[in-house]
Design a protein around this motif. Structure first.
Motif, PDB file in Angstrom:
ATOM      1  N   ILE A 111     -36.918-115.676  69.260  1.00 15.68           N
ATOM      2  CA  ILE A 111     -35.623-114.772  69.525  1.00 15.68           C
ATOM      3  C   ILE A 111     -35.348-114.365  70.721  1.00 15.68           C
ATOM      4  O   ILE A 111     -34.275-113.595  70.945  1.00 15.68           O
ATOM      5  N   ASP A 112     -36.208-114.499  71.768  1.00 16.42           N
ATOM      6  CA  ASP A 112     -35.858-114.161  73.201  1.00 16.42           C
ATOM      7  C   ASP A 112     -34.977-114.984  73.729  1.00 16.42           C
ATOM      8  O   ASP A 112     -34.361-115.115  74.970  1.00 16.42           O
ATOM      9  N   ILE A 113     -34.393-116.202  73.113  1.00 17.75           N
ATOM     10  CA  ILE A 113     -33.418-116.958  73.336  1.00 17.75           C
ATOM     11  C   ILE A 113     -32.122-116.906  72.625  1.00 17.75           C
ATOM     12  O   ILE A 113     -31.866-116.538  71.613  1.00 17.75           O
ATOM     13  N   GLN A 114     -31.050-116.721  73.511  1.00 20.70           N
ATOM     14  CA  GLN A 114     -29.711-116.303  73.059  1.00 20.70           C
ATOM     15  C   GLN A 114     -29.239-117.125  71.970  1.00 20.70           C
ATOM     16  O   GLN A 114     -29.318-118.337  71.825  1.00 20.70           O
ATOM     17  N   GLY A 158     -27.802-115.141  63.329  1.00 23.80           N
ATOM     18  CA  GLY A 158     -26.973-115.089  64.252  1.00 23.80           C
ATOM     19  C   GLY A 158     -27.508-113.999  65.447  1.00 23.80           C
ATOM     20  O   GLY A 158     -26.531-113.909  66.058  1.00 23.80           O
ATOM     21  N   LEU A 159     -28.567-113.613  65.384  1.00 20.95           N
ATOM     22  CA  LEU A 159     -29.050-112.367  66.176  1.00 20.95           C
ATOM     23  C   LEU A 159     -30.128-112.999  67.158  1.00 20.95           C
ATOM     24  O   LEU A 159     -30.523-114.088  66.870  1.00 20.95           O
ATOM     25  N   ASP A 160     -30.379-112.492  68.010  1.00 23.64           N
ATOM     26  CA  ASP A 160     -31.538-112.667  69.211  1.00 23.64           C
ATOM     27  C   ASP A 160     -32.136-111.336  69.515  1.00 23.64           C
ATOM     28  O   ASP A 160     -31.802-110.301  69.113  1.00 23.64           O
ATOM     29  N   LEU A 161     -33.204-111.508  70.469  1.00 26.29           N
ATOM     30  CA  LEU A 161     -33.709-110.221  70.797  1.00 26.29           C
ATOM     31  C   LEU A 161     -32.754-109.368  71.484  1.00 26.29           C
ATOM     32  O   LEU A 161     -32.837-108.120  71.279  1.00 26.29           O
ATOM     33  N   GLN A 162     -31.907-109.348  72.319  1.00 26.24           N
ATOM     34  CA  GLN A 162     -30.848-108.546  72.993  1.00 26.24           C
ATOM     35  C   GLN A 162     -29.775-107.992  71.881  1.00 26.24           C
ATOM     36  O   GLN A 162     -29.922-106.843  71.942  1.00 26.24           O
ATOM     37  N   SER A 163     -29.216-108.826  70.921  1.00 28.01           N
ATOM     38  CA  SER A 163     -28.686-108.198  69.834  1.00 28.01           C
ATOM     39  C   SER A 163     -29.300-107.457  69.008  1.00 28.01           C
ATOM     40  O   SER A 163     -28.908-106.317  68.429  1.00 28.01           O
ATOM     41  N   LEU A 164     -30.447-107.594  68.637  1.00 25.39           N
ATOM     42  CA  LEU A 164     -31.201-106.997  67.792  1.00 25.39           C
ATOM     43  C   LEU A 164     -31.542-105.600  68.240  1.00 25.39           C
ATOM     44  O   LEU A 164     -31.595-104.572  67.700  1.00 25.39           O
ATOM     45  N   TYR A 165     -31.882-105.624  69.494  1.00 33.11           N
ATOM     46  CA  TYR A 165     -32.252-104.482  70.132  1.00 33.11           C
ATOM     47  C   TYR A 165     -30.866-103.481  70.283  1.00 33.11           C
ATOM     48  O   TYR A 165     -31.162-102.216  69.993  1.00 33.11           O
ATOM     49  N   LYS A 166     -29.748-104.224  70.740  1.00 32.86           N
ATOM     50  CA  LYS A 166     -28.593-103.209  70.817  1.00 32.86           C
ATOM     51  C   LYS A 166     -28.226-102.702  69.462  1.00 32.86           C
ATOM     52  O   LYS A 166     -27.839-101.532  69.394  1.00 32.86           O
ATOM     53  N   LEU A 167     -28.103-103.409  68.427  1.00 30.22           N
ATOM     54  CA  LEU A 167     -27.630-102.881  67.127  1.00 30.22           C
ATOM     55  C   LEU A 167     -28.699-102.041  66.597  1.00 30.22           C
ATOM     56  O   LEU A 167     -28.412-100.915  65.829  1.00 30.22           O
ATOM     57  N   TYR A 168     -30.206-102.202  66.842  1.00 35.83           N
ATOM     58  CA  TYR A 168     -30.958-101.283  66.439  1.00 35.83           C
ATOM     59  C   TYR A 168     -30.947 -99.739  67.410  1.00 35.83           C
ATOM     60  O   TYR A 168     -30.783 -98.728  66.523  1.00 35.83           O
ATOM     61  N   VAL A 169     -30.668 -99.990  68.381  1.00 36.62           N
ATOM     62  CA  VAL A 169     -30.409 -98.614  69.176  1.00 36.62           C
ATOM     63  C   VAL A 169     -29.240 -97.867  68.590  1.00 36.62           C
ATOM     64  O   VAL A 169     -29.342 -96.649  68.465  1.00 36.62           O
ATOM     65  N   GLY A 170     -28.056 -98.774  68.385  1.00 35.05           N
ATOM     66  CA  GLY A 170     -26.970 -98.204  67.863  1.00 35.05           C
ATOM     67  C   GLY A 170     -27.195 -97.536  66.420  1.00 35.05           C
ATOM     68  O   GLY A 170     -26.959 -96.348  66.107  1.00 35.05           O
ATOM     69  N   LYS A 171     -27.967 -98.191  65.516  1.00 32.77           N
ATOM     70  CA  LYS A 171     -28.528 -97.646  64.288  1.00 32.77           C
ATOM     71  C   LYS A 171     -29.288 -96.620  64.284  1.00 32.77           C
ATOM     72  O   LYS A 171     -29.240 -95.553  63.450  1.00 32.77           O
ATOM     73  N   ASN A 172     -30.087 -96.629  65.332  1.00 30.12           N
ATOM     74  CA  ASN A 172     -30.908 -95.384  65.342  1.00 30.12           C
ATOM     75  C   ASN A 172     -30.203 -94.119  65.753  1.00 30.12           C
ATOM     76  O   ASN A 172     -30.371 -93.065  65.255  1.00 30.12           O
TER      77      ASN A 172
END
Length: 229
Positions: A111-114, A158-172
């Motif tokens: 998941i660290d790969i886009q 269709g997600l990766d580590l960066q998009s998972l992180y960004k969406l998680y922070v947004g949902k948090n």
């Protein structure tokens, strides 16, 4: 590993603020039992509804991949919570130890790969059901296996580590706003005009990539109050 650690820390902080400092004991400050496994499989059921799986209804409709990704983030909240609780109750360590162990999983490197590709619908549903089976099992929980399956789902969505992180922070941030505006007593309104708050958050976050989390909270608060005066 830094993004994983930060997400775990944010989740632990949100759980403590919402449920009390002893939430890892499996009970809230109000004496209500916490069941993270149930949270996971119920969210997984909602995730499957992002797809056109019913053979008798709306058979020509398209899958809602945006909603799927939001549901993936919701499940991640609960998987992290379950993992932190599991480590605490089994004396395996704190969030730092958990973050290290997660970063050493084989699927973490993937998941660290886009990635922006979606897997076939039936394959995604099968993976979601694997996660449900893991949480429904009466056997001892294998938290690492559960996280491995989840990271597979991340890529298939269709997600990766960066998009998972960004969406998680947004949902948090959105979850904080919900808690601050009556989510527990039922007075919070999830519909902002014709759209659900999740959808608005995702759009604002994507359209304003330079926003910091604190600024996102302020922006979402303004939008919320514009619809709920």
């Amino acid at each position: 590993m830094d993004k994983i650690l930060l997400m775990l820390q944010l989740q632990a902080g949100l759980n403590e603020a919402t449920n009390g400092e002893n939430w890892t004991d499996g009970i809230t400050k109000n004496g209500k039992i916490i069941n993270w496994r149930r949270c996971i499989y119920m969210e997984c059921a909602e995730m499957i509804d992002s797809f056109v799986w019913k053979h008798w209804k709306n058979i020509d409709a398209q899958a809602d991949w945006d909603n799927l990704q939001i549901e993936v983030i919701d499940v991640w909240h609960f998987i992290m919570s379950l993992a932190i609780e599991n480590y605490s109750q089994n004396l395996k360590g704190g969030v730092e130890d958990l973050a290290i162990n997660i970063s050493q999983l084989n699927s973490f490197n993937k998941i660290d790969i886009q990635s922006e590709l979606f897997a076939p619908q039936n394959d995604v549903i099968a993976k979601v059901e694997d996660i449900m089976l893991c949480t429904l099992s009466k056997d001892a929980l294998n938290i690492e296996e559960l996280i491995e399956d989840f990271f597979d789902l991340v890529l298939m969505s269709g997600l990766d580590l960066q998009s998972l992180y960004k969406l998680y922070v947004g949902k948090n941030i959105l979850n904080q706003l919900r808690q601050d505006n009556g989510y527990k007593d039922g007075s919070y309104n999830k519909m902002w005009g014709a759209e659900e708050d999740n959808v608005v958050m995702k759009r604002v976050w994507e359209e304003n990539s330079e926003l910091k989390p604190d600024s996102l909270y302020i922006e979402l608060t303004k939008i919320y109050h514009s619809f709920n005066k």
